[in-house]
Structure formats: C-alpha cells, structure tokens
Design a protein around this motif. Structure first.
Motif: not given
Length: 131
Positions: A57-65
């Motif tokens: 589980q991670y968060e992308t640069a645009d805030g999408q998890v």
C-alpha cells in the motif's frame, strides 16, 4: 524426415524468440521504472486469502492511495513481512507497475534472454542442417 525437422526447428525458433523477447521486455521495464519511476515507501499488508503475495500500500505523488500485489512472493528472501515498510519505485504513467527497490529481478530477465538466445540458435541450427 526433413519436413518434420524443419517444423520442429520452426517451433524451437519461435519458443526461443518468445523467451528472448520476454526477458528483454522485463529487463527494459525494470530499468525504466527504476530509473524514471517515483520512489516511495510502501506498507506491507498481509496476503489476501488464497494469494501467496502480500499487498503493498502506497500513496502516489498526486495523493492516490493504491494497493498492489508485491512483485514477488516473500519466499525469495524479500523483506515482506506484514506491518513492515519497503521502498518501491512506481511508473508515473501506470502507478500499478512497481519495482521493489534493491530487489529487482534482472537476473531472471537476463536468464530468459540467455536461454531464449540458446534455444533460438539451436532452432536455427536444426533448420540449416535439415536442408
């Protein structure tokens, strides 16, 4: 008998070519994501029932998890215990494509390329000797 050998050689060449291209594609993909991908820290979550790979589980640069299956099972000596964190690189164009930093599978891809080249050359040799 020569026709059978030529058909066998054709299938051998085709199989070798597929393995060679699969290895080249995998190596290129891994290198591209490792070099140009976004590096983030991912949380390792337990594998879903019936699966052998834990989730990352991670968060992308645009805030999408996002949650994606790990690129390899933890049996390969990877630090993938639930609750721990790992560094990954993800493809900004397709954030579901990830590479585990420090644990890239370049050996497997190179192995596919080597075996594919050997099988391809064997098929070509069979085709030449069939004449």
């Amino acid at each position: 008998m020569d026709a059978v050998q030529i058909v066998f050689a054709g299938f051998t060449v085709l199989g070798g070519l597929v393995a060679l291209l699969a290895g080249a594609y995998g190596l290129n993909r891994t290198r591209r994501i490792s070099a140009a991908g976004q590096v983030v820290t991912a949380l390792v979550k337990a594998a879903p029932p019936g699966a052998d790979r834990p989730l990352l589980q991670y968060e992308t640069a645009d805030g999408q998890v996002l949650e994606v299956p790990a690129p390899a099972p933890p049996t390969r000596g990877l630090p993938l215990t639930p609750g721990s964190t790992v560094r990954i690189s993800y493809d900004p164009d397709d954030p579901r494509e990830v590479v585990l930093s420090g644990h890239e599978r370049t050996r497997i891809d190179r192995g596919f390329m080597i075996v594919g080249a050997i099988v391809l050359l064997t098929g070509l040799t069979l085709a030449v000797t069939a004449r």
